[in-house]
Design a protein around this motif. Structure first.
Motif, PDB file in Angstrom:
ATOM      1  N   TRP A 122      40.219 -11.352  -6.694  1.00 33.68           N
ATOM      2  CA  TRP A 122      38.814 -10.675  -6.480  1.00 33.68           C
ATOM      3  C   TRP A 122      39.057  -9.202  -6.045  1.00 33.68           C
ATOM      4  O   TRP A 122      40.039  -8.956  -5.673  1.00 33.68           O
ATOM      5  CB  TRP A 122      37.965 -11.379  -5.308  1.00 33.68           C
ATOM      6  N   ARG A 123      37.908  -8.456  -6.465  1.00 38.87           N
ATOM      7  CA  ARG A 123      38.053  -7.165  -6.153  1.00 38.87           C
ATOM      8  C   ARG A 123      37.233  -6.669  -4.723  1.00 38.87           C
ATOM      9  O   ARG A 123      36.227  -7.140  -4.379  1.00 38.87           O
ATOM     10  CB  ARG A 123      37.549  -6.061  -7.238  1.00 38.87           C
ATOM     11  N   GLU A 124      37.855  -5.730  -4.083  1.00 37.54           N
ATOM     12  CA  GLU A 124      37.232  -5.226  -2.910  1.00 37.54           C
ATOM     13  C   GLU A 124      37.315  -3.718  -3.072  1.00 37.54           C
ATOM     14  O   GLU A 124      38.349  -3.151  -2.567  1.00 37.54           O
ATOM     15  CB  GLU A 124      37.902  -5.720  -1.599  1.00 37.54           C
ATOM     16  N   GLY A 125      36.403  -3.186  -3.586  1.00 37.08           N
ATOM     17  CA  GLY A 125      36.581  -1.626  -4.029  1.00 37.08           C
ATOM     18  C   GLY A 125      37.563  -1.286  -4.809  1.00 37.08           C
ATOM     19  O   GLY A 125      37.679  -1.969  -5.926  1.00 37.08           O
ATOM     20  N   ARG A 126      38.572  -0.625  -4.686  1.00 39.55           N
ATOM     21  CA  ARG A 126      39.560  -0.038  -5.672  1.00 39.55           C
ATOM     22  C   ARG A 126      40.503  -1.204  -5.531  1.00 39.55           C
ATOM     23  O   ARG A 126      41.651  -1.050  -6.187  1.00 39.55           O
ATOM     24  CB  ARG A 126      40.008   1.403  -5.459  1.00 39.55           C
ATOM     25  N   LEU A 127      40.589  -2.001  -4.490  1.00 39.12           N
ATOM     26  CA  LEU A 127      41.579  -2.961  -3.990  1.00 39.12           C
ATOM     27  C   LEU A 127      41.360  -4.276  -4.983  1.00 39.12           C
ATOM     28  O   LEU A 127      40.553  -4.618  -5.093  1.00 39.12           O
ATOM     29  CB  LEU A 127      41.795  -3.189  -2.691  1.00 39.12           C
ATOM     30  N   LEU A 128      42.655  -4.993  -5.412  1.00 40.35           N
ATOM     31  CA  LEU A 128      42.893  -6.109  -6.101  1.00 40.35           C
ATOM     32  C   LEU A 128      43.284  -7.094  -5.170  1.00 40.35           C
ATOM     33  O   LEU A 128      44.419  -6.966  -4.571  1.00 40.35           O
ATOM     34  CB  LEU A 128      43.464  -6.019  -7.210  1.00 40.35           C
ATOM     35  N   MET A 129      42.564  -8.002  -4.579  1.00 44.05           N
ATOM     36  CA  MET A 129      43.001  -9.256  -3.603  1.00 44.05           C
ATOM     37  C   MET A 129      43.225 -10.509  -4.648  1.00 44.05           C
ATOM     38  O   MET A 129      42.661 -10.776  -5.541  1.00 44.05           O
ATOM     39  CB  MET A 129      41.847  -9.509  -3.022  1.00 44.05           C
ATOM     40  N   ALA A 130      44.365 -11.117  -4.044  1.00 42.77           N
ATOM     41  CA  ALA A 130      44.846 -12.365  -4.518  1.00 42.77           C
ATOM     42  C   ALA A 130      45.189 -13.469  -3.586  1.00 42.77           C
ATOM     43  O   ALA A 130      45.502 -12.956  -2.581  1.00 42.77           O
ATOM     44  CB  ALA A 130      46.146 -12.132  -5.598  1.00 42.77           C
ATOM     45  N   GLU A 131      44.917 -14.693  -3.749  1.00 46.53           N
ATOM     46  CA  GLU A 131      45.279 -15.604  -2.909  1.00 46.53           C
ATOM     47  C   GLU A 131      45.761 -16.985  -3.756  1.00 46.53           C
ATOM     48  O   GLU A 131      45.040 -17.331  -4.659  1.00 46.53           O
ATOM     49  CB  GLU A 131      43.943 -15.975  -1.960  1.00 46.53           C
ATOM     50  N   THR A 132      46.752 -17.393  -3.272  1.00 49.62           N
ATOM     51  CA  THR A 132      47.118 -18.890  -3.711  1.00 49.62           C
ATOM     52  C   THR A 132      46.979 -19.899  -2.838  1.00 49.62           C
ATOM     53  O   THR A 132      47.429 -19.507  -1.615  1.00 49.62           O
ATOM     54  CB  THR A 132      48.596 -18.956  -4.196  1.00 49.62           C
ATOM     55  N   SER A 133      46.552 -20.882  -2.793  1.00 46.86           N
ATOM     56  CA  SER A 133      46.739 -22.069  -1.672  1.00 46.86           C
ATOM     57  C   SER A 133      46.620 -23.467  -2.239  1.00 46.86           C
ATOM     58  O   SER A 133      46.696 -23.803  -3.434  1.00 46.86           O
ATOM     59  CB  SER A 133      45.419 -21.784  -0.776  1.00 46.86           C
ATOM     60  N   LYS A 134      46.592 -24.590  -1.507  1.00 47.90           N
ATOM     61  CA  LYS A 134      46.206 -25.907  -1.790  1.00 47.90           C
ATOM     62  C   LYS A 134      44.829 -26.087  -2.035  1.00 47.90           C
ATOM     63  O   LYS A 134      43.931 -25.026  -1.602  1.00 47.90           O
ATOM     64  CB  LYS A 134      46.513 -26.715  -0.632  1.00 47.90           C
ATOM     65  N   MET A 135      44.184 -27.004  -2.576  1.00 43.52           N
ATOM     66  CA  MET A 135      42.701 -27.198  -2.924  1.00 43.52           C
ATOM     67  C   MET A 135      41.698 -27.063  -1.429  1.00 43.52           C
ATOM     68  O   MET A 135      40.939 -26.420  -1.515  1.00 43.52           O
ATOM     69  CB  MET A 135      42.453 -28.587  -3.412  1.00 43.52           C
ATOM     70  N   ASP A 136      42.638 -27.368  -0.390  1.00 41.37           N
ATOM     71  CA  ASP A 136      41.696 -27.327   0.869  1.00 41.37           C
ATOM     72  C   ASP A 136      41.829 -25.980   1.497  1.00 41.37           C
ATOM     73  O   ASP A 136      41.370 -25.830   2.695  1.00 41.37           O
ATOM     74  CB  ASP A 136      42.148 -28.296   1.926  1.00 41.37           C
ATOM     75  N   GLY A 137      42.683 -25.077   0.820  1.00 44.22           N
ATOM     76  CA  GLY A 137      42.769 -23.852   1.497  1.00 44.22           C
ATOM     77  C   GLY A 137      44.070 -23.590   2.322  1.00 44.22           C
ATOM     78  O   GLY A 137      44.276 -22.433   2.652  1.00 44.22           O
ATOM     79  N   SER A 138      44.580 -24.906   2.755  1.00 43.68           N
ATOM     80  CA  SER A 138      45.999 -24.684   3.430  1.00 43.68           C
ATOM     81  C   SER A 138      47.050 -24.146   2.761  1.00 43.68           C
ATOM     82  O   SER A 138      46.933 -24.080   1.472  1.00 43.68           O
ATOM     83  CB  SER A 138      46.189 -26.081   3.706  1.00 43.68           C
ATOM     84  N   GLY A 139      48.047 -23.685   3.291  1.00 41.69           N
ATOM     85  CA  GLY A 139      49.103 -23.164   2.682  1.00 41.69           C
ATOM     86  C   GLY A 139      48.932 -21.633   2.086  1.00 41.69           C
ATOM     87  O   GLY A 139      49.709 -21.313   1.073  1.00 41.69           O
ATOM     88  N   ALA A 140      47.755 -21.202   2.414  1.00 45.49           N
ATOM     89  CA  ALA A 140      47.464 -19.805   1.683  1.00 45.49           C
ATOM     90  C   ALA A 140      48.528 -18.732   1.594  1.00 45.49           C
ATOM     91  O   ALA A 140      49.078 -18.441   2.748  1.00 45.49           O
ATOM     92  CB  ALA A 140      45.816 -19.423   2.230  1.00 45.49           C
ATOM     93  N   TRP A 143      47.626 -11.544  -1.121  1.00 41.39           N
ATOM     94  CA  TRP A 143      48.215 -10.151  -1.403  1.00 41.39           C
ATOM     95  C   TRP A 143      47.103  -9.181  -1.595  1.00 41.39           C
ATOM     96  O   TRP A 143      45.935  -9.676  -1.812  1.00 41.39           O
ATOM     97  CB  TRP A 143      48.592 -10.441  -2.791  1.00 41.39           C
ATOM     98  N   THR A 144      47.294  -8.048  -1.135  1.00 46.63           N
ATOM     99  CA  THR A 144      46.442  -7.014  -1.348  1.00 46.63           C
ATOM    100  C   THR A 144      46.809  -5.808  -1.986  1.00 46.63           C
ATOM    101  O   THR A 144      47.936  -5.081  -1.589  1.00 46.63           O
ATOM    102  CB  THR A 144      45.945  -6.332   0.298  1.00 46.63           C
ATOM    103  N   TYR A 145      46.491  -5.727  -3.546  1.00 43.93           N
ATOM    104  CA  TYR A 145      47.149  -4.752  -4.205  1.00 43.93           C
ATOM    105  C   TYR A 145      46.198  -3.371  -4.497  1.00 43.93           C
ATOM    106  O   TYR A 145      45.228  -3.485  -4.338  1.00 43.93           O
ATOM    107  CB  TYR A 145      47.144  -5.378  -5.653  1.00 43.93           C
TER     108      TYR A 145
END
Length: 153
Positions: A122-140, A143-145
């Motif tokens: 997802w984007r937050e202004g000029r930043l690209l955000m990324a997240e990897t996790s398990k389906m329940d959100g654990s182990g997230a 990255w903030t690019y």
């Protein structure tokens, strides 16, 4: 009768507009992205969408050492659905179908994969955000690019 026709027309327009978003490649992902934390770094590069495909490469490292790399694709199928294909270090690609998409965010998921099971950009202004996790959100992992700049600038 006039009210009924207007309601039907509005419903058709809503259905058409939501169907368009479901198959749009996330062009807001295009570019060169970097994250720097001390001597640790991570980079992703995504091409413009062409021919129903976006191609990405990513790498992480520490100092001058490369720790890992991946080749990625986001593909639009004939039915309009999107899939993320990730091939870490040249291995076989794992496919993650898109499960959510907004104007500037997209989530892919594959509950049968060990890790990650969910990939979100997802984007937050000029930043690209990324997240990897398990389906329940654990182990997230997050990255903030920022937009990449050449070394030394």
């Amino acid at each position: 009768m006039k009210m009924r026709v207007s309601a039907i027309a509005a419903a058709c327009m809503l259905a058409l507009s939501s169907g368009v978003w479901a198959g749009e490649l996330p062009d807001w992902l295009t570019g060169e992205w970097q994250q720097q934390n001390g001597d640790r770094w991570s980079e992703e590069v995504w091409t413009l969408p062409r021919g129903g495909t976006m191609i990405g490469v990513g790498r992480t490292g520490r100092g001058e050492s490369l720790r890992s790399w991946e080749v990625m694709r986001i593909v639009r199928a004939a039915d309009g659905s999107l899939t993320f294909h990730g091939a870490p270090e040249g291995g076989a690609a794992t496919v993650f179908p898109a499960v959510e998409q907004g104007v500037r965010d997209i989530t892919f998921a594959n509950p049968d994969h060990d890790y990650p099971q969910r990939i979100r950009y997802w984007r937050e202004g000029r930043l690209l955000m990324a997240e990897t996790s398990k389906m329940d959100g654990s182990g997230a992992q997050n990255w903030t690019y920022s937009p990449a700049t050449p070394t030394g600038q």
